[in-house]
Design an enzyme around this catalytic site. Structure first.
Site, PDB file in Angstrom:
ATOM      1  N   GLY A 151      -7.824   4.386   3.924  1.00 49.68           N
ATOM      2  CA  GLY A 151      -8.022   3.238   3.043  1.00 49.68           C
ATOM      3  C   GLY A 151      -9.363   3.222   2.326  1.00 49.68           C
TER       4      GLY A 151
ATOM      5  N   ARG B 163     -12.257   8.067  -2.378  1.00 46.62           N
ATOM      6  CA  ARG B 163     -12.610   9.492  -2.268  1.00 46.62           C
ATOM      7  C   ARG B 163     -14.115   9.710  -2.130  1.00 46.62           C
ATOM      8  NH1 ARG B 163     -10.667  12.669  -7.234  1.00 46.62           N
ATOM      9  NH2 ARG B 163      -8.810  11.491  -6.733  1.00 46.62           N
TER      10      ARG B 163
ATOM     11  N   ASN C 121      -3.971   9.209  -7.354  1.00 48.05           N
ATOM     12  CA  ASN C 121      -2.812  10.101  -7.368  1.00 48.05           C
ATOM     13  C   ASN C 121      -1.504   9.366  -7.084  1.00 48.05           C
ATOM     14  OD1 ASN C 121      -4.481  12.456  -7.702  1.00 48.05           O
ATOM     15  ND2 ASN C 121      -5.052  12.247  -5.565  1.00 48.05           N
TER      16      ASN C 121
ATOM     17  N   ASP D 215       0.888  -1.158   0.000  1.00 44.53           N
ATOM     18  CA  ASP D 215       0.000   0.000   0.000  1.00 44.53           C
ATOM     19  C   ASP D 215       0.933   1.216   0.000  1.00 44.53           C
ATOM     20  OD1 ASP D 215      -2.275   1.653   0.324  1.00 44.53           O
ATOM     21  OD2 ASP D 215      -1.952   1.696   2.477  1.00 44.53           O
TER      22      ASP D 215
ATOM     23  N   ASP E 197      -1.385  -0.630   6.166  1.00 42.95           N
ATOM     24  CA  ASP E 197      -1.537   0.042   7.458  1.00 42.95           C
ATOM     25  C   ASP E 197      -2.994   0.222   7.867  1.00 42.95           C
ATOM     26  OD1 ASP E 197      -1.872   3.563   7.154  1.00 42.95           O
ATOM     27  OD2 ASP E 197      -2.114   2.114   5.535  1.00 42.95           O
TER      28      ASP E 197
ATOM     29  N   ASP F 197      -0.005   4.799   1.125  1.00 40.99           N
ATOM     30  CA  ASP F 197      -0.218   5.724   2.231  1.00 40.99           C
ATOM     31  C   ASP F 197      -0.082   5.031   3.585  1.00 40.99           C
ATOM     32  OD1 ASP F 197      -0.598   8.242   3.008  1.00 40.99           O
ATOM     33  OD2 ASP F 197      -2.734   8.350   2.625  1.00 40.99           O
TER      34      ASP F 197
ATOM     35  N   SER G 202      -5.620   5.004  -4.417  1.00 47.45           N
ATOM     36  CA  SER G 202      -5.470   6.407  -4.806  1.00 47.45           C
ATOM     37  C   SER G 202      -5.175   6.561  -6.291  1.00 47.45           C
ATOM     38  CB  SER G 202      -4.334   7.052  -4.006  1.00 47.45           C
ATOM     39  OG  SER G 202      -4.050   8.339  -4.517  1.00 47.45           O
TER      40      SER G 202
END
Length: 219
Positions: A47, A50, A119, A10, A171, A12, A117
Site C-alpha cells: 500500500g 513506489r 500500472n 483497492d 487489504d 492489489d 499503482s
C-alpha cells in the site's frame, strides 16, 4: 435501508495479488545493490508508493543515493515488475471476485477502483476487468498516497456520491486508514488482528455477500 450507493476497491490483495511480483522485482533490485529483503520485510511495502518503497529499501540496505539515481532505480524495478505483470491473465483474479462483482451489479451499486499503482489500468486490461469499474483512480490521478484519503475521495467525486455513501474494500493498513479518514465504511480484506481500524473484516471476497456488507453499514 442502507444509504450506500458505491463500492470502492483497492486492486492489489483485493482483486488480484501482484504483491508477489512487486516482491520479486524489489528483491532483484536489492540483490543487485548488494543486499537482500525477505518476504516479511516486503509486508512493510504494501500500500506504499513506489518512491516511498524505494526509500524504505535503501534505508534497509544502508544506502544513500542521489535523486537521479533513485529515479533510475525506481524505473528499473518497474520494468521488471511490468515484465511479470504482462504475463497476467483472468486466471490471476482472486477467488470469489467474479461472483461478488456480479452481486454488486445486481444491487445497482456504482464501482470505482482506488489504487496508488500507476500500472492499475494495465493490470485491469490483462485480467479483463477494465469494464467492471465506473471510475478508475490510479497513481497518475493522485498526488498523495495512502493513508491520505485522496484516492478514495476522488473515486467518490467521479461517481458523484458522497463519502458517507461509499464502502471501501482494502487489504492494507494504510488503505484502511485512508478509507476511514475519508469518512467511508471500510471492509478490511485479511486478518482482523492486522486491520484493526476496519468496520468489517473478511479473509477475502470469496464467500462475502453484498447483502452482508450492506447490512453491516446500518448495524
Amino acid at each position: 435501508m442502507s444509504p450506500i450507493k458505491a463500492f470502492l476497491f483497492d486492486l492489489d490483495g483485493v482483486i488480484v495479488d501482484t504483491a508477489t511480483y512487486h516482491y520479486q522485482a524489489w528483491k532483484r533490485l536489492a540483490n543487485e545493490l548488494g543486499f537482500d529483503i525477505s518476504e516479511e520485510f516486503n509486508e512493510r511495502l504494501k500500500g506504499v508508493s513506489r518512491m516511498e518503497s524505494l526509500d524504505i529499501i535503501l534505508a534497509h540496505g544502508g544506502l544513500t543515493v542521489s535523486d537521479e539515481q533513485k529515479a533510475e532505480l525506481a524505473e528499473q524495478k518497474n520494468q521488471w515488475y511490468l515484465d511479470l505483470v504482462g504475463r497476467m491473465t483472468s486466471e490471476d483474479i482472486l477467488p470469489g471476485v467474479a461472483t461478488f462483482f456480479s452481486q454488486v451489479r445486481k444491487a445497482n451499486l456504482l464501482t470505482a477502483l482506488g489504487s496508488v499503482s500507476k500500472n492499475a489500468p494495465l493490470i485491469l486490461e490483462r485480467i479483463g476487468m477494465s469494464q467492471a469499474f465506473d471510475a478508475i483512480i490510479d497513481g497518475t490521478k493522485i498526488s498523495k498516497g495512502k493513508p491520505d484519503p485522496e484516492v478514495f475521495l476522488k473515486g467518490a467525486a467521479e461517481l458523484e456520491v458522497s463519502p458517507a455513501e461509499c464502502v471501501v474494500f482494502e487489504d492494507a493498513v494504510a488503505g484502511v486508514e485512508a478509507g476511514k479518514r475519508g469518512g467511508m465504511f471500510v471492509v478490511g480484506i485479511g486478518s482482523p488482528d492486522v486491520l484493526t481500524q476496519a468496520d468489517l473484516v473478511a479473509p477475502s471476497l470469496d464467500g462475502l455477500t453484498v447483502d452482508e456488507v450492506l447490512a453491516a453499514t446500518v448495524a
